[in-house]
Every structure is written in structure tokens, then in C-alpha cells.
Scaffold this motif. Structure first.
Motif, PDB file in Angstrom:
ATOM      1  N   LEU A  93      -1.523  -1.583  -5.686  1.00  0.00           N
ATOM      2  CA  LEU A  93      -2.902  -1.955  -5.392  1.00  0.00           C
ATOM      3  C   LEU A  93      -3.591  -2.665  -6.541  1.00  0.00           C
ATOM      4  O   LEU A  93      -4.625  -3.298  -6.352  1.00  0.00           O
ATOM      5  CB  LEU A  93      -3.713  -0.700  -5.025  1.00  0.00           C
ATOM      6  CG  LEU A  93      -3.285   0.024  -3.741  1.00  0.00           C
ATOM      7  CD1 LEU A  93      -3.960   1.395  -3.659  1.00  0.00           C
ATOM      8  CD2 LEU A  93      -3.633  -0.811  -2.518  1.00  0.00           C
TER       9      LEU A  93
ATOM     10  N   ASN B  33      -7.127  -4.106  -0.168  1.00  0.00           N
ATOM     11  CA  ASN B  33      -8.333  -3.673  -0.873  1.00  0.00           C
ATOM     12  C   ASN B  33      -9.148  -4.853  -1.387  1.00  0.00           C
ATOM     13  O   ASN B  33      -9.930  -4.713  -2.333  1.00  0.00           O
ATOM     14  CB  ASN B  33      -7.981  -2.724  -2.026  1.00  0.00           C
ATOM     15  CG  ASN B  33      -6.968  -3.318  -3.010  1.00  0.00           C
ATOM     16  OD1 ASN B  33      -6.315  -4.317  -2.718  1.00  0.00           O
ATOM     17  ND2 ASN B  33      -6.820  -2.704  -4.168  1.00  0.00           N
TER      18      ASN B  33
ATOM     19  N   LEU C 175       0.829  -1.202   0.000  1.00  0.00           N
ATOM     20  CA  LEU C 175       0.000   0.000   0.000  1.00  0.00           C
ATOM     21  C   LEU C 175       0.863   1.251   0.000  1.00  0.00           C
ATOM     22  O   LEU C 175       0.621   2.204  -0.743  1.00  0.00           O
ATOM     23  CB  LEU C 175      -0.914   0.015   1.219  1.00  0.00           C
ATOM     24  CG  LEU C 175      -1.654   1.342   1.443  1.00  0.00           C
ATOM     25  CD1 LEU C 175      -2.840   1.458   0.507  1.00  0.00           C
ATOM     26  CD2 LEU C 175      -2.061   1.521   2.887  1.00  0.00           C
TER      27      LEU C 175
END
Length: 503
Positions: free
Chosen positions: A253, A290, A248
Motif C-alpha cells: 500500500l 487507497n 492489497l
């Protein structure tokens, strides 16, 4: 508006305060100055005290405040990064019941291997994407089998970051990412694994409520706020293991993006949108920060336990009075290939990429009339780079074939010798950033608190500080180094395989 990031490392706790508008670090600090101890009561064991982490967190935050430059009352959200795979056990009063069995502990390998056989390879790999190995679930099973009086007192099990959030807020939560790194998560059913829970006989009530990584995990209590000079009620809005968090912090991502780190352990971490797995579980797949059921984002992780741990041993043994920078400078005086000196960096527990074998660290081909300490320093860095290449080849077998790798300019990547060995061993360019885990945790807090409209906005001001690419002549030379190093490793693996198994 300010963001506080906390990184619970194996060696120390680091904190950073970041301005959410500019993404500039206002202040940072770490505690302790020297590396924290790892408790090894037996060969292959590794423990640390969760209470030590909490005390170090307070000290690091206090040191950060003392540097000035900001008002602690302006901190609006807190994010936490932490060493992965550790087991923390607390009773109903939130008291720690035993030291944490941390990531590099190998005591539960046989328990995990047996579970892999009994539950079934296909079931484990297709549902958990991993063998139970020596991950958190197997460590909990070890406590259940060997310390039943402690196990009977357990109210909740946690990962290290969950524990620090509990100390800040009084609340216990976890995430799909955390449960997946513990091998408690079933990706087919998008929830806790019934196969693991039923096989080991765990009670469902042991597990905290599962929340998204980017969400409220509680608010700082009045007592803690007073002690840390913060406002009561600040939310903890992000918790992630150190490697997903490192990704991150480097804005890794999207599928195909790849991050690396070379601290106590060494990691290459690639993002995928496929529920894929290595048939031998040599590299591991976890839910990324995510991850969502409707949008799969998986982190494929290669871990080398013996990375910075080897280099620390080399420095402390051969150059105790020198700084790491001085050691790196001396390493550069030895030639590429270290005049035939080869070092295997596998002395920090069972290595997953080597099928959980404990190969140990070894120094080979010492020539007493030729090799100097500088050769040892270079050979250690080259040996670590070769281990990265070995692991990356496994990742390539599993569909992760990066065209560029992002890393923070810290730890081993502060050494030009190591960085050049890394790119020439792997054949992959590297982008370096002035970033670290505590900064990533602060940015994550801003995303979780919706201070940033998107992840893209959160990283709008973060730029690479260096780009190093392989050179054809150097990659050719280093290929010879790698093949020589791999031959040494293969010989040791063959010796381990040839040893009789004692029942």
C-alpha cells in the motif's frame, strides 16, 4: 464477525470467508473446477458472459457454505475483486446487452492508437497516465462504431466487479481506480476525462456514480440474500481490479512496495506517489485502492498476457493426464537453461510491454534427439520468468526498482522451478504468502466497513511463509539464459517491424 471475499477471475470464481478478528480463512471454494472458456470469435478477440460470472459466483458461495465451519448469517460485509479492463454493458433494466470484451481482447488496439495520436501523446500521458491502447474506453468505442444498435441501448457501462456488485445490490457504482484502469479518468482534474469522453462521443450518463474503493457500494437485496443464504442488507464495501487487490492482499500500500502475480496473466505491480508514466505506455499507471486526491497512491503495472495461459497450453498439449504438480516435478529434472530450448510466452493477445504487438508464442531451438517433455515444461517456465525480467527492466526505467517482491504462493509460484527462475532472472528476492484474491477482497471488505481500525490492523496476523533470494552463481547462469531468450524475442520484434503496413 465474518467477511466474504469474491474474486471474479478469467478461469473461475473463487470465494473465501475470513474471520475478521484473526484474519484466518474459515472456508474457501471456487467454481468451476475446470477453467472457464474464453470466447474468441476472431483472432485477437476475447469475450466472456457476465451472466456466467454471476452464476459461478452463486455456485462458489454455495460450495463454500457447504464446507461448514461458519454460519452464513454471521457475514457482515462483502468485497469483490475482478479481472481488470473488461467492458460490461447493461440497459435501463440492468440486462446485459452483449458478452463482456475482456482484458486480453485486442480488437480495439487501432482505435486506441488513433486516439493517442489525435488527442495527443502529451495530453493522454500527463492526464490519463496511459495511452488509450486496448483498454475499456477503446473497447466501448469499438462497440459504438461496430455495433451501434447495441450501443444505443446502453444505459450504463461497468467494469466486471461493478457488474457483480450490481447483481448483489441492484445499485450501480464504480470508483476512481476502476475508471482509471478503463482510461476514463483524468488525474489532473481528479474526475472523468473530458478528453476521452468528447473524443469518442460518449454520453456522460453512461458512467456510474464514482465512489471510493473502500465505501458502501450498495446492500444485498432480499431476493439475492435468500438465494445465497445471507442476511438482507449486507453491504458491499470494497471493489477493486485483481491486480490492485492482489497488492492489497499482500499489504502493498505504500510507495516503494511491490507485488507480483503469475496466474492467467503475469503482473508486477509497484506503488508510487508520483503521477508518472512510461512515454511508450508499455507499463501502465492506475489509481491504487487507497488513492485519494490529497494523497496520491498510484499502481504502476506491468502485465504479461501470456503467462499461466502458456503453461496451461503446454500442460494440456504435452501432459493432459498429469497434474500441474507432476508437471512441475518433471520440469525440475531438466537442467537450468533447458539445454538451449527457448519459449516466447506471448500467445494471448497484444502485449502492452511490447508496444501492443502480437508476437505470438514460439518454441525455438528444438533438438529432436535431446529435448524431452521435461525440457518443454522447464523452458516454458523459464520463458515466462524471462518475460518478467524484460518487463521489470522497463519498470526500472520508470523508477520502480524493488528490493523485494511480495507474491501469493499460488498459480505459477507453486512451482519451485518457476520461483527460482523468477528471482534469478530479475535479481530480486521474493516473499511468498498464503494469500489470494478472494482473501484480499474479504480483507478489503473489512477495511471498507470500518471493521478494522486501519489497514495495518487488517494485516496484523498475516506473515510470509517463504523467502527466496537470488544466488550469485545462479543469477550469472540465468543471465546467459535471459540474453539468449531476449535475442530470440528481438528477432521476432524486428520481423514484425519489417512487415509492410497495408492500408
Amino acid at each position: 464477525m465474518l467477511l466474504l471475499g469474491i474474486d471474479i477471475g478469467t478461469s473461475s470464481v473463487k470465494v473465501s470467508v475470513v474471520d475478521s478478528v484473526t484474519q484466518v480463512v474459515i472456508a474457501s471454494a471456487q467454481y468451476p473446477e475446470h477453467e472457464s472458456p474464453i470466447i474468441a470469435l476472431k483472432t485477437g478477440w476475447a469475450e466472456q458472459s457476465p451472466d456466467m460470472w454471476w452464476q459461478q459466483t452463486g455456485q462458489a458461495i454455495s460450495l463454500c457454505h457447504k464446507k461448514g465451519g461458519y454460519n452464513p448469517k454471521d457475514i457482515a460485509a462483502i468485497g469483490i475483486a475482478y479481472q481488470m479492463h473488461g467492458l460490461v454493458l447493461v440497459d435501463k433494466d440492468h440486462h446485459v446487452l452483449r458478452n463482456s470484451i475482456i482484458w486480453c481482447d485486442s480488437r480495439a488496439v487501432e482505435i486506441g492508437d488513433k486516439a493517442f495520436e489525435d488527442i495527443g501523446h502529451e495530453t493522454c500521458l500527463s492526464h490519463m497516465l496511459n495511452s488509450p491502447g486496448n483498454f475499456t474506453a477503446s473497447k466501448l468505442a469499438w462497440v459504438k462504431q461496430n455495433e451501434p444498435k447495441i450501443y444505443d441501448q446502453v444505459d450504463k457501462i461497468m467494469l466486471p466487479g461493478d457488474y457483480i456488485a450490481m447483481k448483489l445490490t441492484g445499485e450501480i457504482t464504480t470508483s476512481a481506480s476502476a475508471m482509471s484502469e478503463g482510461i476514463f479518468f483524468d488525474f489532473q482534474f481528479n474526475g472523468l476525462s473530458k478528453d476521452i469522453i468528447e473524443y469518442f462521443g460518449f454520453n456522460d450518463g453512461l458512467f456510474p456514480i464514482v465512489k471510493p474503493v473502500f465505501s458502501s457500494h450498495g446492500r444485498v437485496t432480499a431476493d439475492v440474500a435468500a438465494a445465497l443464504q445471507l442476511n438482507t442488507g449486507i453491504p458491499v464495501t470494497y471493489k477493486a481490479g485483481d491486480q490492485p487487490n492482489n497488492a492489497l492482499s499482500l499489504n502493498v500500500l505504500k510507495p516503494g512496495e511491490v507485488a507480483a502475480t503469475a496466474g492467467t496473466s503475469g503482473v508486477i505491480y509497484g506503488v508510487s506517489d508520483q503521477l508518472a508514466y512510461d512515454p511508450q505506455s508499455r507499463v501502465n499507471t492506475f489509481a491504487h485502492v487507497n488513492y485519494a486526491n490529497e494523497r496520491k497512491r498510484l499502481g504502476v503495472l506491468l502485465c504479461i498476457n501470456g503467462t499461466g495461459s502458456l503453461y496451461r497450453w503446454v500442460k494440456n498439449t504435452f501432459a493432459a493426464n498429469l497434474s500441474y504438480n507432476e508437471v512441475n516435478t518433471l520440469a525440475a529434472t531438466a537442467p537450468v537453461g533447458s539445454d538451449g530450448l527457448r519459449i516466447l510466452p506471448f500467445g494471448n493477445g497484444a502485449e502492452r510491454m511490447l508496444n501492443n504487438k502480437q508476437v505470438g508464442a514460439h518454441i525455438h531451438n528444438i533438438h529432436l534427439n535431446l529435448h524431452t517433455p521435461a525440457h518443454v515444461y522447464r523452458a516454458a517456465q523459464e520463458g515466462i520468468a524471462c518475460a518478467f525480467r524484460y518487463g521489470l527492466d522497463i519498470m526500472r526505467e520508470n523508477g520502480i526498482d524493488p528490493t523485494v517482491i511480495r507474491a501469493g504462493r499460488s498459480n505459477m509460484f507453486l512451482s519451485d522451478v518457476f520461483t527460482e527462475a523468477f528471482v534469478n532472472a530479475t535479481g530480486v528476492p521474493i516473499e511468498l504468502y498464503n494469500n489470494d484474491g478472494s482473501i484480499g477482497a474479504a480483507i478489503g471488505a473489512g477495511i471498507g466497513a470500518e471493521i478494522f481500525a486501519s489497514a495495518a490492523e487488517a494485516f496484523s496476523n498475516i506473515k510470509a511463509v517463504a523467502y527466496i533470494e537470488p544466488k550469485p552463481a545462479d543469477t550469472t547462469a540465468f543471465e546467459e539464459v535471459y540474453q539468449s531468450w531476449k535475442k530470440v524475442l528481438d528477432e521476432h520484434l524486428a520481423q514484425i517491424d519489417a512487415k509492410p503496413v497495408h492500408s
